[in-house]
Scaffold this motif. Structure first.
Motif, PDB file in Angstrom:
ATOM      1  N   THR A 148     -13.021  -6.071  80.545  1.00  0.00           N
ATOM      2  CA  THR A 148     -13.493  -5.780  79.189  1.00  0.00           C
ATOM      3  C   THR A 148     -14.961  -5.380  79.194  1.00  0.00           C
ATOM      4  N   TRP A 149     -15.781  -6.108  79.947  1.00  0.00           N
ATOM      5  CA  TRP A 149     -17.206  -5.755  80.036  1.00  0.00           C
ATOM      6  C   TRP A 149     -17.387  -4.348  80.612  1.00  0.00           C
ATOM      7  N   GLU A 162     -15.227  -1.881  80.472  1.00  0.00           N
ATOM      8  CA  GLU A 162     -14.736  -0.913  79.491  1.00  0.00           C
ATOM      9  C   GLU A 162     -15.798  -0.602  78.433  1.00  0.00           C
ATOM     10  N   TRP A 163     -16.590  -1.608  78.090  1.00  0.00           N
ATOM     11  CA  TRP A 163     -17.589  -1.462  77.031  1.00  0.00           C
ATOM     12  C   TRP A 163     -19.010  -1.321  77.581  1.00  0.00           C
ATOM     13  N   LYS A 164     -19.138  -1.002  78.871  1.00  0.00           N
ATOM     14  CA  LYS A 164     -20.450  -0.950  79.505  1.00  0.00           C
ATOM     15  C   LYS A 164     -21.343   0.139  78.910  1.00  0.00           C
ATOM     16  N   GLU A 165     -20.792   1.319  78.642  1.00  0.00           N
ATOM     17  CA  GLU A 165     -21.611   2.399  78.093  1.00  0.00           C
ATOM     18  C   GLU A 165     -22.174   2.014  76.730  1.00  0.00           C
ATOM     19  N   VAL A 166     -21.365   1.385  75.923  1.00  0.00           N
ATOM     20  CA  VAL A 166     -21.823   0.944  74.599  1.00  0.00           C
ATOM     21  C   VAL A 166     -22.922  -0.100  74.759  1.00  0.00           C
ATOM     22  N   ALA A 167     -22.716  -1.028  75.693  1.00  0.00           N
ATOM     23  CA  ALA A 167     -23.712  -2.075  75.946  1.00  0.00           C
ATOM     24  C   ALA A 167     -25.020  -1.495  76.443  1.00  0.00           C
ATOM     25  N   ASP A 168     -24.932  -0.544  77.379  1.00  0.00           N
ATOM     26  CA  ASP A 168     -26.136   0.062  77.945  1.00  0.00           C
ATOM     27  C   ASP A 168     -26.926   0.824  76.868  1.00  0.00           C
ATOM     28  N   ALA A 169     -26.211   1.517  76.010  1.00  0.00           N
ATOM     29  CA  ALA A 169     -26.874   2.277  74.952  1.00  0.00           C
ATOM     30  C   ALA A 169     -27.624   1.364  74.000  1.00  0.00           C
ATOM     31  N   ALA A 170     -27.116   0.138  73.843  1.00  0.00           N
ATOM     32  CA  ALA A 170     -27.773  -0.814  72.948  1.00  0.00           C
ATOM     33  C   ALA A 170     -29.079  -1.341  73.511  1.00  0.00           C
ATOM     34  N   HIS A 171     -29.339  -1.069  74.806  1.00  0.00           N
ATOM     35  CA  HIS A 171     -30.576  -1.538  75.436  1.00  0.00           C
ATOM     36  C   HIS A 171     -31.785  -0.751  74.937  1.00  0.00           C
TER      37      HIS A 171
END
Length: 276
Positions: A258-259, A261-270
Motif C-alpha cells: 500500500t505504501w 502504491e501511494w508513494k508518488e502521492v506521498a512524495d509530492a506532499a513533501h
C-alpha cells in the motif's frame, strides 16, 4: 547465578506460570498482584525466595514503593516483567468513556509507572532487563478489540523508544508479543462492553476464526521466557506462539504494498524538488 525477578500480574495466567518457573530454578521473585491471597501456596513453598507484594499498578506511588521494597529485600532488581493487564472486548462505538480510560490506565500507564520505577534502580546497580508483555495485537489488529489494540500499540512505541534511551545504562528491553493463549485473558479477566446488535456479525466472524489450533498453551511458555532472561543480548521483540510470525509477515507485506502504491502521492506532499 540466580536473578531477582519483579513481575506484575502474578496471581494467574502468564504471571503465575512464569513466577513459578523462576522459583523452581532458584531465582528470587517479587510477585505482585491486586490480591496476594492467590499466591499463598507459592509463598509457603518458597518462603526465602518469594516476596509477595499487593500492588495496583495504576497507583504510581505504590509501583515505585514496590520496586524499592524488592531492591531492599533482595539487594537488586535484575529483571522487571510488566505483565499486568486485561482485555476489553467491544466495538469502538460500544466502548464507554470509563471502559476506554480504564483500559489505557492499566495497560499503558500501569506499565509506564513500573518502568519508571525500575529505571533508576537498574541504572544505580549497573544494568537490568525490562520485559514488556505486549501482544501480536500491538503490531496488527483484530476487530472488537480496538481499545486493547490501542493500548498494546502504545506499549510497543513506548518500549521501543525506551530501549534506545536506556541502553547506555546497561538496561535491556524486550517486548514479548503473544498470540492468543488459553489464559483468563479472554475469560474471567476480560471486560465486555454493552453489545450493539449491529456488530454481531463482526463478532461472530472473529470468534469463528479462533480455532483450537490458533490458541497456545500457556504452560509451554516458560522455557522461552527463561531463555530471553538468560540471553546476554536479548531480542527487542519476540513472538510467543506460532501464529504471530506468519500473520504479521502477511500484514507487513500488505502494508508495504500500500505504501508503495501511494508513494508518488506521498512524495509530492513533501514539497520542493522530488527525486526519483
Amino acid at each position: 547465578m540466580s536473578k531477582t525477578i519483579f513481575i506484575t500480574g502474578a496471581s494467574k495466567g502468564f504471571g503465575r506460570i512464569w513466577a513459578e518457573a523462576f522459583l523452581k530454578r532458584g531465582d528470587k521473585v517479587a510477585a505482585t498482584a491486586r490480591n496476594t491471597e492467590t499466591l499463598k501456596d507459592l509463598a509457603a513453598q518458597y518462603p526465602d525466595t518469594l516476596l509477595t507484594i499487593q500492588l495496583d499498578v495504576n497507583d504510581r506511588a505504590a509501583a515505585f514503593a514496590a520496586v524499592e521494597q524488592t531492591s531492599k529485600h533482595f539487594g537488586s532488581v535484575d529483571v522487571v516483567i510488566n505483565n499486568a493487564g486485561y482485555g476489553l472486548f467491544g466495538a469502538i462505538e460500544e466502548t464507554s468513556e470509563k471502559e476506554a480510560r480504564d483500559q489505557i490506565e492499566t495497560n499503558v500507564f500501569g506499565l509506564l509507572w513500573v518502568t519508571q520505577a525500575a529505571i533508576p534502580v537498574m541504572r544505580a546497580q549497573g544494568g537490568g532487563h525490562i520485559i514488556q508483555v505486549s501482544s501480536v495485537l500491538g503490531v496488527a489488529t483484530l476487530p472488537v478489540l480496538g481499545l486493547y489494540n490501542a493500548s498494546k500499540w502504545a506499549v510497543e512505541g513506548l518500549s521501543e523508544t525506551l530501549a534506545s534511551e536506556v541502553k547506555d545504562f546497561g538496561i535491556k528491553v524486550t517486548i514479548v508479543e503473544p498470540n492468543g493463549f488459553s489464559t483468563d485473558w479472554g475469560g474471567a479477566s476480560a471486560i465486555h462492553t454493552e453489545p450493539n446488535p449491529l456488530y454481531d456479525g463482526v463478532k461472530e466472524a472473529l470468534y469463528a476464526g479462533l480455532t483450537p489450533d490458533t490458541i497456545g498453551d500457556p504452560a509451554a511458555t516458560p522455557d522461552a521466557i527463561l531463555k530471553v532472561v538468560d540471553e546476554e543480548n536479548p531480542p527487542l521483540r519476540i513472538f510467543l506462539g506460532k501464529v504471530g510470525f506468519p500473520w504479521l509477515n502477511q500484514v507487513y507485506a500488505n502494508r508495504i504494498a500500500t505504501w508503495e502504491e501511494w508513494k508518488e502521492v506521498a512524495d509530492a506532499a513533501h514539497g520542493g524538488q522530488v527525486t526519483a
